[in-house]
Write a protein that holds these residues in place. Structure first.
Motif, PDB file in Angstrom:
ATOM      1  N   ILE A 148      -4.348   6.014  -0.392  1.00  0.00           N
ATOM      2  CA  ILE A 148      -3.448   6.770   0.475  1.00  0.00           C
ATOM      3  C   ILE A 148      -4.191   7.212   1.725  1.00  0.00           C
ATOM      4  O   ILE A 148      -5.321   7.715   1.646  1.00  0.00           O
ATOM      5  CB  ILE A 148      -2.897   8.000  -0.265  1.00  0.00           C
ATOM      6  N   LEU A 149      -3.561   7.041   2.876  1.00  0.00           N
ATOM      7  CA  LEU A 149      -4.108   7.557   4.125  1.00  0.00           C
ATOM      8  C   LEU A 149      -3.336   8.818   4.511  1.00  0.00           C
ATOM      9  O   LEU A 149      -2.118   8.783   4.698  1.00  0.00           O
ATOM     10  CB  LEU A 149      -3.997   6.524   5.251  1.00  0.00           C
ATOM     11  N   ILE A 150      -4.053   9.909   4.654  1.00  0.00           N
ATOM     12  CA  ILE A 150      -3.478  11.160   5.142  1.00  0.00           C
ATOM     13  C   ILE A 150      -3.686  11.210   6.653  1.00  0.00           C
ATOM     14  O   ILE A 150      -4.824  11.090   7.131  1.00  0.00           O
ATOM     15  CB  ILE A 150      -4.149  12.380   4.476  1.00  0.00           C
ATOM     16  N   VAL A 151      -2.614  11.392   7.391  1.00  0.00           N
ATOM     17  CA  VAL A 151      -2.719  11.525   8.844  1.00  0.00           C
ATOM     18  C   VAL A 151      -2.372  12.965   9.209  1.00  0.00           C
ATOM     19  O   VAL A 151      -1.210  13.368   9.199  1.00  0.00           O
ATOM     20  CB  VAL A 151      -1.789  10.546   9.587  1.00  0.00           C
TER      21      VAL A 151
ATOM     22  N   ILE B   5      -0.282   3.203   1.305  1.00  0.00           N
ATOM     23  CA  ILE B   5       0.701   4.086   1.909  1.00  0.00           C
ATOM     24  C   ILE B   5      -0.001   5.024   2.884  1.00  0.00           C
ATOM     25  O   ILE B   5      -1.146   5.426   2.660  1.00  0.00           O
ATOM     26  CB  ILE B   5       1.449   4.902   0.818  1.00  0.00           C
ATOM     27  N   ALA B   6       0.667   5.346   3.973  1.00  0.00           N
ATOM     28  CA  ALA B   6       0.181   6.348   4.925  1.00  0.00           C
ATOM     29  C   ALA B   6       1.217   7.466   4.989  1.00  0.00           C
ATOM     30  O   ALA B   6       2.422   7.208   5.038  1.00  0.00           O
ATOM     31  CB  ALA B   6      -0.027   5.743   6.309  1.00  0.00           C
ATOM     32  N   ILE B   7       0.747   8.706   4.985  1.00  0.00           N
ATOM     33  CA  ILE B   7       1.645   9.861   5.072  1.00  0.00           C
ATOM     34  C   ILE B   7       1.290  10.640   6.326  1.00  0.00           C
ATOM     35  O   ILE B   7       0.183  11.166   6.447  1.00  0.00           O
ATOM     36  CB  ILE B   7       1.544  10.759   3.832  1.00  0.00           C
ATOM     37  N   ASP B   8       2.246  10.703   7.250  1.00  0.00           N
ATOM     38  CA  ASP B   8       2.042  11.393   8.521  1.00  0.00           C
ATOM     39  C   ASP B   8       2.564  12.820   8.394  1.00  0.00           C
ATOM     40  O   ASP B   8       3.764  13.065   8.461  1.00  0.00           O
ATOM     41  CB  ASP B   8       2.765  10.643   9.645  1.00  0.00           C
ATOM     42  N   PHE B   9       1.636  13.768   8.242  1.00  0.00           N
ATOM     43  CA  PHE B   9       2.006  15.175   8.151  1.00  0.00           C
ATOM     44  C   PHE B   9       2.091  15.835   9.525  1.00  0.00           C
ATOM     45  O   PHE B   9       2.474  16.995   9.618  1.00  0.00           O
ATOM     46  CB  PHE B   9       0.976  15.943   7.307  1.00  0.00           C
TER      47      PHE B   9
ATOM     48  N   ALA C 106      -0.733   5.933  11.936  1.00  0.00           N
ATOM     49  CA  ALA C 106      -0.228   5.465  10.643  1.00  0.00           C
ATOM     50  C   ALA C 106       0.167   3.997  10.716  1.00  0.00           C
ATOM     51  O   ALA C 106      -0.116   3.214   9.796  1.00  0.00           O
ATOM     52  CB  ALA C 106       0.961   6.320  10.213  1.00  0.00           C
ATOM     53  N   LYS C 107       0.810   3.614  11.808  1.00  0.00           N
ATOM     54  CA  LYS C 107       1.231   2.220  11.962  1.00  0.00           C
ATOM     55  C   LYS C 107       0.029   1.287  12.119  1.00  0.00           C
ATOM     56  O   LYS C 107      -0.037   0.222  11.505  1.00  0.00           O
ATOM     57  CB  LYS C 107       2.162   2.084  13.162  1.00  0.00           C
TER      58      LYS C 107
ATOM     59  N   LEU D 129       7.094  16.364   1.122  1.00  0.00           N
ATOM     60  CA  LEU D 129       6.870  15.059   1.741  1.00  0.00           C
ATOM     61  C   LEU D 129       5.982  14.192   0.864  1.00  0.00           C
ATOM     62  O   LEU D 129       6.295  13.021   0.591  1.00  0.00           O
ATOM     63  CB  LEU D 129       6.236  15.244   3.122  1.00  0.00           C
ATOM     64  N   ALA D 130       4.874  14.740   0.397  1.00  0.00           N
ATOM     65  CA  ALA D 130       3.949  13.967  -0.431  1.00  0.00           C
ATOM     66  C   ALA D 130       4.587  13.559  -1.751  1.00  0.00           C
ATOM     67  O   ALA D 130       4.459  12.402  -2.195  1.00  0.00           O
ATOM     68  CB  ALA D 130       2.679  14.775  -0.685  1.00  0.00           C
ATOM     69  N   ALA D 131       5.305  14.486  -2.394  1.00  0.00           N
ATOM     70  CA  ALA D 131       5.916  14.186  -3.686  1.00  0.00           C
ATOM     71  C   ALA D 131       6.974  13.095  -3.558  1.00  0.00           C
ATOM     72  O   ALA D 131       7.041  12.174  -4.381  1.00  0.00           O
ATOM     73  CB  ALA D 131       6.537  15.459  -4.272  1.00  0.00           C
ATOM     74  N   THR D 132       7.794  13.181  -2.517  1.00  0.00           N
ATOM     75  CA  THR D 132       8.839  12.176  -2.317  1.00  0.00           C
ATOM     76  C   THR D 132       8.236  10.820  -1.990  1.00  0.00           C
ATOM     77  O   THR D 132       8.678   9.783  -2.503  1.00  0.00           O
ATOM     78  CB  THR D 132       9.798  12.613  -1.194  1.00  0.00           C
ATOM     79  N   ALA D 133       7.232  10.816  -1.141  1.00  0.00           N
ATOM     80  CA  ALA D 133       6.598   9.559  -0.745  1.00  0.00           C
ATOM     81  C   ALA D 133       5.980   8.839  -1.937  1.00  0.00           C
ATOM     82  O   ALA D 133       5.999   7.602  -2.015  1.00  0.00           O
ATOM     83  CB  ALA D 133       5.532   9.824   0.320  1.00  0.00           C
ATOM     84  N   LEU D 134       5.464   9.599  -2.882  1.00  0.00           N
ATOM     85  CA  LEU D 134       4.755   9.009  -4.015  1.00  0.00           C
ATOM     86  C   LEU D 134       5.607   8.918  -5.272  1.00  0.00           C
ATOM     87  O   LEU D 134       5.160   8.400  -6.293  1.00  0.00           O
ATOM     88  CB  LEU D 134       3.484   9.808  -4.305  1.00  0.00           C
ATOM     89  N   GLY D 135       6.830   9.457  -5.213  1.00  0.00           N
ATOM     90  CA  GLY D 135       7.714   9.383  -6.364  1.00  0.00           C
ATOM     91  C   GLY D 135       7.254  10.204  -7.551  1.00  0.00           C
ATOM     92  O   GLY D 135       7.452   9.820  -8.706  1.00  0.00           O
TER      93      GLY D 135
END
Length: 251
Positions: A3-6, A89-93, A103-104, A147-153
């Motif tokens: 996972i990439l945290i942005v 996956i990348a998550i843009d906070f 992220a892209k 956001l993190a929970a939804t992105a990762l299911g």
């Protein structure tokens, strides 16, 4: 899963993101976490046990009212550091154009962020593959957790909020030296800020220090960095109690 945290800056925003990253570490098996951050804000994340790879970049060349084409060229110069790993996956906070671009550019096919109404720069939505809506009047920490929970299911216990900041021995010694000067009863004042609109008059910090001493018996410790010494000196000049200490920290 990698996972990439942005989350590029600022110090407060980075702190608000730590609980979500901590929840990822605790709830996602075999996860590898990379975090891309501005190099002038990276110190607070160094040594953090949550992060496998801390990627430091400098996006100052992306500022100054440039058009999107110029911004993309500048981000491209940072791409090598970001793309040294492959991400699932990348998550843009952050919710900015530059963070969505990072992220892209990371190469992650799944790029999650907030929905249009939750973005600081709504145009960044077009560089995200998936978005999450968040209820109004929700604290940013819980928005990040959602956001993190939804992105990762997965589901997170949002009552278990942790801020695992790493502390090196030199940082502890630095803090102990400040406490030795101030005494055990003190308040921390910070006259600096990222935006002019967030700044309080420096002189008012000096007046506040006097009130804290006379009304509560608290010595004020004013934190500063070299570029903010003018603010510190103005605050000190406005204080008459002699209970305002100027300190310059390594962070």
């Amino acid at each position: 899963m990698h996972i990439l945290i942005v989350k590029l800056s600022s110090f407060g925003d980075l702190l608000h993101t730590l609980p979500a990253v901590s929840a990822i570490r605790r709830n996602v098996p075999d996860v590898e976490i990379s975090w891309v951050v501005e190099e002038n804000r990276a110190e607070i994340l160094k040594g953090c046990p949550l992060i496998d790879n801390l990627i430091e970049i400098d996006t100052r060349s992306m500022r100054g009212g440039k058009v999107i084409e110029e911004i993309m060229l500048d981000v491209g110069r940072q791409a090598k550091a970001v793309r040294q790993f492959k991400y699932d996956i990348a998550i843009d906070f952050q919710g900015l154009l530059k963070s969505a671009l990072i992220a892209k550019i990371s190469g992650a096919r799944r790029r999650w962020g907030f929905s249009k109404l939750g973005l600081r720069e709504p145009a960044s939505r077009f560089m995200l593959s998936n978005t999450v809506e968040t209820p109004d009047n929700t604290h940013i920490i819980r928005k990040n957790l959602n956001l993190a929970a939804t992105a990762l299911g997965v589901s997170f216990d949002d009552s278990d909020i942790q801020f695992p900041i790493a502390t090196e021995p030199e940082h502890v010694a630095e803090a102990e030296a400040i406490v030795e000067r101030s005494g055990p009863n003190f308040a921390v004042l910070n006259p600096g800020g990222g935006w002019v609109t967030k700044l309080w008059h420096a002189e008012k910090f000096g007046q506040l220090a006097d009130r804290l001493w006379h009304e509560l018996g608290l010595t004020s410790v004013l934190t500063t960095i070299p570029t903010e010494m003018d603010l510190a000196e103005r605050a000190l000049a406005a204080s008459s109690s002699g209970k305002l200490l100027i300190t310059e920290q390594s962070l």
